[in-house]
Design a protein around this motif. Sequence first.
Motif, PDB file in Angstrom:
ATOM      1  N   ASP A 204       0.834  -1.194   0.000  1.00  0.00           N
ATOM      2  CA  ASP A 204       0.000   0.000   0.000  1.00  0.00           C
ATOM      3  C   ASP A 204       0.874   1.251   0.000  1.00  0.00           C
ATOM      4  OD1 ASP A 204      -2.462  -1.314   0.008  1.00  0.00           O
ATOM      5  OD2 ASP A 204      -2.461  -1.525   2.177  1.00  0.00           O
ATOM      6  N   PRO A 205       0.521   2.256  -0.810  1.00  0.00           N
ATOM      7  CA  PRO A 205       1.349   3.458  -0.916  1.00  0.00           C
ATOM      8  C   PRO A 205       1.173   4.390   0.269  1.00  0.00           C
ATOM      9  CG  PRO A 205      -0.603   3.703  -2.247  1.00  0.00           C
ATOM     10  CD  PRO A 205      -0.649   2.293  -1.703  1.00  0.00           C
ATOM     11  N   SER A 206       2.123   5.317   0.405  1.00  0.00           N
ATOM     12  CA  SER A 206       2.063   6.378   1.409  1.00  0.00           C
ATOM     13  C   SER A 206       2.200   7.725   0.719  1.00  0.00           C
ATOM     14  CB  SER A 206       3.201   6.232   2.423  1.00  0.00           C
ATOM     15  OG  SER A 206       3.136   5.012   3.108  1.00  0.00           O
ATOM     16  N   PRO A 207       1.635   8.788   1.281  1.00  0.00           N
ATOM     17  CA  PRO A 207       1.840  10.127   0.715  1.00  0.00           C
ATOM     18  C   PRO A 207       3.303  10.549   0.849  1.00  0.00           C
ATOM     19  CG  PRO A 207      -0.011  10.088   2.265  1.00  0.00           C
ATOM     20  CD  PRO A 207       0.734   8.811   2.449  1.00  0.00           C
ATOM     21  N   VAL A 208       3.773  11.320  -0.124  1.00  0.00           N
ATOM     22  CA  VAL A 208       5.096  11.930   0.002  1.00  0.00           C
ATOM     23  C   VAL A 208       4.974  13.379   0.455  1.00  0.00           C
ATOM     24  CG1 VAL A 208       6.135  10.400  -1.684  1.00  0.00           C
ATOM     25  CG2 VAL A 208       5.153  12.553  -2.450  1.00  0.00           C
TER      26      VAL A 208
ATOM     27  N   ARG B 282      -5.121   0.692   0.110  1.00  0.00           N
ATOM     28  CA  ARG B 282      -5.253   1.791   1.066  1.00  0.00           C
ATOM     29  C   ARG B 282      -4.075   2.728   0.902  1.00  0.00           C
ATOM     30  NH1 ARG B 282      -6.745   1.439   7.091  1.00  0.00           N
ATOM     31  NH2 ARG B 282      -6.988   3.598   6.455  1.00  0.00           N
ATOM     32  N   ILE B 283      -4.196   3.946   1.381  1.00  0.00           N
ATOM     33  CA  ILE B 283      -3.071   4.874   1.468  1.00  0.00           C
ATOM     34  C   ILE B 283      -2.700   4.973   2.939  1.00  0.00           C
ATOM     35  CG2 ILE B 283      -2.276   7.231   1.075  1.00  0.00           C
ATOM     36  CD1 ILE B 283      -4.180   7.372  -1.296  1.00  0.00           C
ATOM     37  N   VAL B 284      -1.520   4.474   3.268  1.00  0.00           N
ATOM     38  CA  VAL B 284      -1.099   4.313   4.662  1.00  0.00           C
ATOM     39  C   VAL B 284      -0.138   5.430   5.050  1.00  0.00           C
ATOM     40  CG1 VAL B 284      -1.461   1.821   4.576  1.00  0.00           C
ATOM     41  CG2 VAL B 284       0.786   2.751   4.011  1.00  0.00           C
ATOM     42  N   ALA B 285       0.099   5.566   6.343  1.00  0.00           N
ATOM     43  CA  ALA B 285       0.998   6.600   6.847  1.00  0.00           C
ATOM     44  C   ALA B 285       2.425   6.354   6.351  1.00  0.00           C
ATOM     45  CB  ALA B 285       0.966   6.616   8.369  1.00  0.00           C
TER      46      ALA B 285
ATOM     47  N   THR C 275       4.052  11.618   7.177  1.00  0.00           N
ATOM     48  CA  THR C 275       2.751  11.875   6.554  1.00  0.00           C
ATOM     49  C   THR C 275       1.705  10.942   7.141  1.00  0.00           C
ATOM     50  OG1 THR C 275       3.269  10.366   4.721  1.00  0.00           O
ATOM     51  CG2 THR C 275       3.721  12.717   4.388  1.00  0.00           C
ATOM     52  N   ASP C 276       0.458  11.392   7.090  1.00  0.00           N
ATOM     53  CA  ASP C 276      -0.666  10.680   7.685  1.00  0.00           C
ATOM     54  C   ASP C 276      -1.264   9.697   6.681  1.00  0.00           C
ATOM     55  OD1 ASP C 276      -2.653  10.084   9.550  1.00  0.00           O
ATOM     56  OD2 ASP C 276      -3.940  11.734   8.913  1.00  0.00           O
ATOM     57  N   SER C 277      -1.959   8.694   7.186  1.00  0.00           N
ATOM     58  CA  SER C 277      -2.757   7.818   6.328  1.00  0.00           C
ATOM     59  C   SER C 277      -4.005   8.572   5.862  1.00  0.00           C
ATOM     60  CB  SER C 277      -3.148   6.542   7.077  1.00  0.00           C
ATOM     61  OG  SER C 277      -3.907   6.866   8.236  1.00  0.00           O
ATOM     62  N   VAL C 278      -4.731   7.978   4.919  1.00  0.00           N
ATOM     63  CA  VAL C 278      -5.923   8.607   4.351  1.00  0.00           C
ATOM     64  C   VAL C 278      -7.150   7.812   4.760  1.00  0.00           C
ATOM     65  CG1 VAL C 278      -7.155   9.125   2.205  1.00  0.00           C
ATOM     66  CG2 VAL C 278      -4.709   9.662   2.421  1.00  0.00           C
ATOM     67  N   GLU C 279      -8.116   8.488   5.346  1.00  0.00           N
ATOM     68  CA  GLU C 279      -9.371   7.854   5.741  1.00  0.00           C
ATOM     69  C   GLU C 279     -10.555   8.578   5.116  1.00  0.00           C
ATOM     70  OE1 GLU C 279      -6.580   5.966   7.934  1.00  0.00           O
ATOM     71  OE2 GLU C 279      -6.914   8.104   8.280  1.00  0.00           O
ATOM     72  N   HIS C 280     -11.580   7.807   4.765  1.00  0.00           N
ATOM     73  CA  HIS C 280     -12.889   8.318   4.356  1.00  0.00           C
ATOM     74  C   HIS C 280     -12.760   9.408   3.288  1.00  0.00           C
ATOM     75  CE1 HIS C 280     -14.169   5.862   7.613  1.00  0.00           C
ATOM     76  NE2 HIS C 280     -13.652   6.629   8.536  1.00  0.00           N
ATOM     77  N   SER C 281     -12.041   9.068   2.222  1.00  0.00           N
ATOM     78  CA  SER C 281     -11.734  10.042   1.187  1.00  0.00           C
ATOM     79  C   SER C 281     -12.957  10.368   0.339  1.00  0.00           C
ATOM     80  CB  SER C 281     -10.617   9.516   0.294  1.00  0.00           C
ATOM     81  OG  SER C 281     -10.275  10.459  -0.699  1.00  0.00           O
ATOM     82  N   ASP C 282     -13.144  11.647   0.053  1.00  0.00           N
ATOM     83  CA  ASP C 282     -14.204  12.111  -0.849  1.00  0.00           C
ATOM     84  C   ASP C 282     -13.708  12.154  -2.288  1.00  0.00           C
ATOM     85  OD1 ASP C 282     -16.366  12.382   0.795  1.00  0.00           O
ATOM     86  OD2 ASP C 282     -16.480  14.559   0.706  1.00  0.00           O
TER      87      ASP C 282
ATOM     88  N   GLY D 234     -10.115  12.562   4.850  1.00  0.00           N
ATOM     89  CA  GLY D 234     -11.233  12.969   5.689  1.00  0.00           C
ATOM     90  C   GLY D 234     -10.951  12.962   7.174  1.00  0.00           C
ATOM     91  N   GLU D 235      -9.777  12.454   7.591  1.00  0.00           N
ATOM     92  CA  GLU D 235      -9.448  12.418   9.026  1.00  0.00           C
ATOM     93  C   GLU D 235      -7.961  12.688   9.199  1.00  0.00           C
ATOM     94  OE1 GLU D 235     -10.700   8.953  11.143  1.00  0.00           O
ATOM     95  OE2 GLU D 235     -12.739   9.018  10.358  1.00  0.00           O
TER      96      GLU D 235
END
Length: 403
Positions: free
Chosen positions: A24-28, A337-340, A344-351, A374-375
């Motif tokens: 699972d990828p993470s944000p840069v 999923r996009i994990v921490a 950088t933070d993980s991604v939850e409840h994305s719009d 979203g969180e």
Amino acid sequence: MRIALVPLLAASLLTGAPAEASTDPSPVAQTRAFVDDAGADPANADADDPAIWIHPKNPSASVVLGTLKEGGLAAFDLKARQLQQLAVPAGGRFNNVDVVGDLAVVSDRGRDRVRVYRIDPAGAAAGSRVLRDVTDPAAAPVFSASESEVDEQRTAYGLTAGRDPRTGVRWVAVTRRHETRVALLRLVDKPGGTVGTAPIGTVDLPSEFRLPNGKTWSPCGEPDERPQLEGSVLDAAHGVLYAAQEDVGIWRIPVNGAGFGRPELIDKVRSFGAPQRFDEATEECVADGPDPGFGGKWLTADAEGLALADGKLLASSQGDSRFVVYDRAGAPRRDFRIVAGRGTDSVEHSDGAAITTRPLGPLFPHGLLVVHDGERRPAATDPSGEELATTGFAFVRLETAVR
């Protein structure tokens, strides 16, 4: 958002590798956190939907745009640093954004308008002012017949933009809050460099469905609300609009210069067909019988943000914070999923989500995926220590997500 996928990525998508076999990828990078509170700066800012504008001469100077609802519209550089933030007009609430040419178009659900902003390449390259409001002052509501009807807030909600491949006319498709209607508009140049809209056509999606057991089912909601759509993306080159009906699934709708064709439901949320009722005491939907198992296997309601990668459709499964990759026909290929990551933070409840496969310099040499988070953690708190709704946008190297 519209893009063309490089061959290496397209071949990887076609492998249909299961999520458990992938990393699972993470944000840069991620934007600053925004707080939905009257005391925040900007006030009542709730991040929602991103779009990507590619600089025509210097891809490293490309810009990410993001709606902040009552907080307005923000522009970020590729390191997720904020370049500009524009306030909403009186009574405004910005929901979705997309880009067509040098224009950013925004659904203003507060006033039922499509607002239009000119993007300045020089300002983007200088890391300064990027956006200028060029909305036609006489722009009419998208759905409402009067300003009093606007106040009822069954207004412009989801939005996507593109071009008619035959004529080059700029299209904007807009969904309606608490309703199942989708409108197709064209952008019209007006005197003084302003831009307005003109209607082309509408289509109404179903609010109730015949199940395999012969029963009729409607998604649960408040008594006066129909199952609305928000996430959407135009595959204009192939004459298709994909639209996510939150508690139903994903629709594939033919589109042309005269309007819409017959919609096709290409995937359903897991809860499709499950009996529920609205509990007025809790103002929530609760189970009202066993699930007959007529739903899909990949999406957990709400079905939300959509983005395209060379005919591959990326969808946000908001209920379980996953993203699903489909082929153009709607067959699911994989999820992730996009994990921490490191800092950088993980991604939850994305719009919302946006993709480009264009190389954007050393940070994103193979393209960029931007998603709403979203969180955002750690969340902001009020003076009593209670957590406040804290959101933002996350930037992901495309090759780490769509493989």
